[in-house]
Design an enzyme around this catalytic site. Structure first.
Site, PDB file in Angstrom:
ATOM      1  N   ASN A   9      46.700  51.234 -21.412  1.00 32.38           N
ATOM      2  CA  ASN A   9      45.611  51.328 -21.055  1.00 32.38           C
ATOM      3  C   ASN A   9      45.348  50.991 -19.609  1.00 32.38           C
ATOM      4  O   ASN A   9      45.668  49.580 -19.344  1.00 32.38           O
ATOM      5  CB  ASN A   9      44.521  50.463 -22.015  1.00 32.38           C
ATOM      6  CG  ASN A   9      43.078  50.701 -21.218  1.00 32.38           C
ATOM      7  OD1 ASN A   9      42.831  51.252 -20.386  1.00 32.38           O
ATOM      8  ND2 ASN A   9      42.230  49.537 -21.803  1.00 32.38           N
ATOM      9  N   TRP A  10      45.583  51.501 -18.833  1.00 34.84           N
ATOM     10  CA  TRP A  10      45.816  51.412 -17.261  1.00 34.84           C
ATOM     11  C   TRP A  10      44.388  50.635 -16.660  1.00 34.84           C
ATOM     12  O   TRP A  10      44.460  50.014 -15.595  1.00 34.84           O
ATOM     13  CB  TRP A  10      46.157  52.317 -16.210  1.00 34.84           C
ATOM     14  CG  TRP A  10      47.662  52.776 -16.545  1.00 34.84           C
ATOM     15  CD1 TRP A  10      48.538  52.308 -17.452  1.00 34.84           C
ATOM     16  CD2 TRP A  10      48.738  53.509 -15.745  1.00 34.84           C
ATOM     17  NE1 TRP A  10      49.801  52.645 -17.489  1.00 34.84           N
ATOM     18  CE2 TRP A  10      49.831  53.498 -16.137  1.00 34.84           C
ATOM     19  CE3 TRP A  10      48.205  54.314 -14.492  1.00 34.84           C
ATOM     20  CZ2 TRP A  10      50.724  54.226 -15.687  1.00 34.84           C
ATOM     21  CZ3 TRP A  10      49.431  55.031 -14.328  1.00 34.84           C
ATOM     22  CH2 TRP A  10      50.506  55.040 -14.680  1.00 34.84           C
ATOM     23  N   LYS A  11      43.225  51.033 -17.436  1.00 33.77           N
ATOM     24  CA  LYS A  11      42.093  50.371 -16.962  1.00 33.77           C
ATOM     25  C   LYS A  11      41.747  51.029 -15.576  1.00 33.77           C
ATOM     26  O   LYS A  11      42.047  52.021 -15.223  1.00 33.77           O
ATOM     27  CB  LYS A  11      41.792  48.986 -16.967  1.00 33.77           C
ATOM     28  CG  LYS A  11      42.030  48.342 -18.467  1.00 33.77           C
ATOM     29  CD  LYS A  11      41.831  47.089 -18.805  1.00 33.77           C
ATOM     30  CE  LYS A  11      42.208  46.681 -20.188  1.00 33.77           C
ATOM     31  NZ  LYS A  11      41.832  45.108 -20.601  1.00 33.77           N
ATOM     32  N   HIS A  89      35.988  50.744 -26.134  1.00 35.96           N
ATOM     33  CA  HIS A  89      36.788  49.653 -25.645  1.00 35.96           C
ATOM     34  C   HIS A  89      35.532  48.516 -25.527  1.00 35.96           C
ATOM     35  O   HIS A  89      34.613  48.770 -24.969  1.00 35.96           O
ATOM     36  CB  HIS A  89      37.513  49.980 -24.323  1.00 35.96           C
ATOM     37  CG  HIS A  89      38.306  48.976 -23.921  1.00 35.96           C
ATOM     38  ND1 HIS A  89      38.160  47.533 -23.464  1.00 35.96           N
ATOM     39  CD2 HIS A  89      39.721  48.630 -24.129  1.00 35.96           C
ATOM     40  CE1 HIS A  89      38.878  46.932 -23.228  1.00 35.96           C
ATOM     41  NE2 HIS A  89      39.997  47.536 -23.590  1.00 35.96           N
ATOM     42  N   GLU A  91      35.280  46.593 -23.158  1.00 38.60           N
ATOM     43  CA  GLU A  91      34.800  46.645 -21.629  1.00 38.60           C
ATOM     44  C   GLU A  91      33.867  47.695 -21.334  1.00 38.60           C
ATOM     45  O   GLU A  91      32.705  47.471 -20.810  1.00 38.60           O
ATOM     46  CB  GLU A  91      36.047  46.712 -20.769  1.00 38.60           C
ATOM     47  CG  GLU A  91      36.760  45.417 -20.615  1.00 38.60           C
ATOM     48  CD  GLU A  91      38.317  45.673 -20.179  1.00 38.60           C
ATOM     49  OE1 GLU A  91      38.549  46.715 -19.831  1.00 38.60           O
ATOM     50  OE2 GLU A  91      39.023  44.753 -20.480  1.00 38.60           O
ATOM     51  N   GLU A 159      40.964  44.995 -31.260  1.00 36.08           N
ATOM     52  CA  GLU A 159      41.083  44.035 -30.229  1.00 36.08           C
ATOM     53  C   GLU A 159      40.158  42.882 -30.203  1.00 36.08           C
ATOM     54  O   GLU A 159      39.021  43.362 -29.736  1.00 36.08           O
ATOM     55  CB  GLU A 159      41.018  45.080 -28.964  1.00 36.08           C
ATOM     56  CG  GLU A 159      41.947  46.014 -28.733  1.00 36.08           C
ATOM     57  CD  GLU A 159      42.083  46.557 -27.267  1.00 36.08           C
ATOM     58  OE1 GLU A 159      43.162  46.409 -27.045  1.00 36.08           O
ATOM     59  OE2 GLU A 159      41.137  47.068 -26.891  1.00 36.08           O
ATOM     60  N   GLY A 165      43.289  40.231 -22.008  1.00 36.42           N
ATOM     61  CA  GLY A 165      43.332  39.979 -20.582  1.00 36.42           C
ATOM     62  C   GLY A 165      43.396  38.601 -20.332  1.00 36.42           C
ATOM     63  O   GLY A 165      43.206  37.718 -19.112  1.00 36.42           O
ATOM     64  N   SER A 203      46.379  40.863 -24.773  1.00 39.84           N
ATOM     65  CA  SER A 203      47.596  40.076 -24.691  1.00 39.84           C
ATOM     66  C   SER A 203      48.764  40.279 -25.167  1.00 39.84           C
ATOM     67  O   SER A 203      49.699  39.469 -25.373  1.00 39.84           O
ATOM     68  CB  SER A 203      47.003  38.491 -24.553  1.00 39.84           C
ATOM     69  OG  SER A 203      45.984  38.288 -23.679  1.00 39.84           O
ATOM     70  N   GLY A 224      47.361  46.423 -22.285  1.00 39.58           N
ATOM     71  CA  GLY A 224      46.375  46.352 -20.885  1.00 39.58           C
ATOM     72  C   GLY A 224      47.244  46.185 -19.833  1.00 39.58           C
ATOM     73  O   GLY A 224      48.289  46.888 -19.465  1.00 39.58           O
ATOM     74  N   GLY A 225      47.228  44.888 -19.377  1.00 43.35           N
ATOM     75  CA  GLY A 225      48.171  44.398 -18.327  1.00 43.35           C
ATOM     76  C   GLY A 225      49.397  44.759 -18.314  1.00 43.35           C
ATOM     77  O   GLY A 225      50.190  45.147 -17.107  1.00 43.35           O
TER      78      GLY A 225
HETATM   79  P1  PGA Z   1      45.564  43.404 -22.047  1.00 44.45           P
HETATM   80  O1  PGA Z   1      44.372  44.342 -22.423  1.00 44.45           O
HETATM   81  O2  PGA Z   1      46.839  43.803 -22.560  1.00 44.45           O
HETATM   82  O3  PGA Z   1      45.474  43.367 -20.679  1.00 44.45           O
HETATM   83  O4  PGA Z   1      44.987  41.826 -22.960  1.00 44.45           O
HETATM   84  C1  PGA Z   1      44.384  45.109 -23.762  1.00 44.45           C
HETATM   85  C2  PGA Z   1      43.107  46.173 -23.770  1.00 44.45           C
HETATM   86  O5  PGA Z   1      42.240  45.990 -23.248  1.00 44.45           O
HETATM   87  O6  PGA Z   1      43.266  47.230 -24.162  1.00 44.45           O
END
Ligand code: PGA
Length: 243
Positions: A9-11, A89, A91, A159, A165, A203, A224-225
């Site tokens: 997930n590149w956000k 998600h 967010e 999640e 993050g 993470s 994500g990251g």
């Molecule tokens: P993260 O994000 O791996 O940066 O913790 C995961 C996500 O939000 O899907």
């Protein structure tokens, strides 16, 4: 057997120049026998059409079309080559006030457009500390997973909000408890509940991926990251292949 999926997930990250990362990823994992899903920002989806990877949107509107300035429909995602879409998600739930009912409506829109919905659920730190994690998971599963879901159209991503993050990862026992619970709920509700792919997210890194993929009912990760560069994502993919 549920399908193994390594999802990135590149956000709100990624420019056209970032696409060279996808070429590097293809050089290493272009013929992987697990599913590799990349969810870039909307602006890059059509530019991904030649990759061997599955491509997904990070959100969609619940309606097919209409007066919704700034939004993207599931049909539009399918039209430019996406086969998946993330919905719910944390967010989106936090930044945009998305409710379980809205997430269920978005999931149905995804099915209507022929997309697989990756429905994200997870508790906050307050909810975990209050001992209500499994209640939160139950409410989110009941409210955001449509009755028409099945294992071919739906992936569930667990999640924990506090792990996203932050570098904080639940223990494997904590992940095991929630994933076993999600599996049991899906089996209660759907004939093919044993077949849904269940992803862990929050993470995930090369250094913890193998432990996480060793947990029963973890069929992959939503990353994500660490999905933004091949150097970080590749060891996670390799760990999933080996699991
Ligand atoms: P993260 O994000 O791996 O940066 O913790 C995961 C996500 O939000 O899907």
């Amino acid at each position: 057997m549920p399908r193994k999926i390594a999802a990135g997930n590149w956000k709100m990250n990624g420019m056209q120049s970032t696409l060279s990362e996808l070429q590097r990823l293809e050089d290493k994992h272009g013929d992987a026998d697990i599913a590799i899903l990349i969810c870039p920002p909307f602006t890059l989806i059509s530019a991904c059409e030649d990759t061997p990877f599955d491509i997904g949107g990070q959100d969609c509107h619940a309606a097919e079309a209409g007066a919704h300035t700034g939004d993207i429909s599931a049909e539009m995602l399918a039209d430019v080559g996406a086969s998946y879409v993330l919905v719910g998600h944390s967010e989106r739930r936090t930044d945009h006030g998305e409710t379980d009912a809205l997430i269920a409506a978005k999931s149905k829109a995804a099915y209507d457009a022929g997309l697989i919905a990756v429905i994200c659920i997870g508790e906050t730190l307050d909810e975990r500390e209050a001992g209500t994690t499994l209640d939160v998971i139950d409410a989110q599963l009941a409210g955001s997973v449509p009755d028409t879901a099945d294992a071919l159209t739906t992936v569930i991503a667990y999640e924990p909000v506090w792990a996203i993050g932050t570098g904080k990862v639940p223990t494997t026992d904590q992940i095991a408890e929630v994933h076993a619970h999600i599996r049991a709920r899906l089996q209660d509700r759907f004939d093919d509940g044993s077949e849904f792919s269940l992803l862990y997210g929050g993470s995930v890194k090369g250094s913890n991926a193998a432990d996480i993929f060793g947990v029963p009912h973890v069929n992959g990760a939503l990353v994500g990251g660490a999905s933004l560069t091949t150097a970080d994502f590749s060891p996670i993919i390799a760990a999933l292949e080996a699991a």
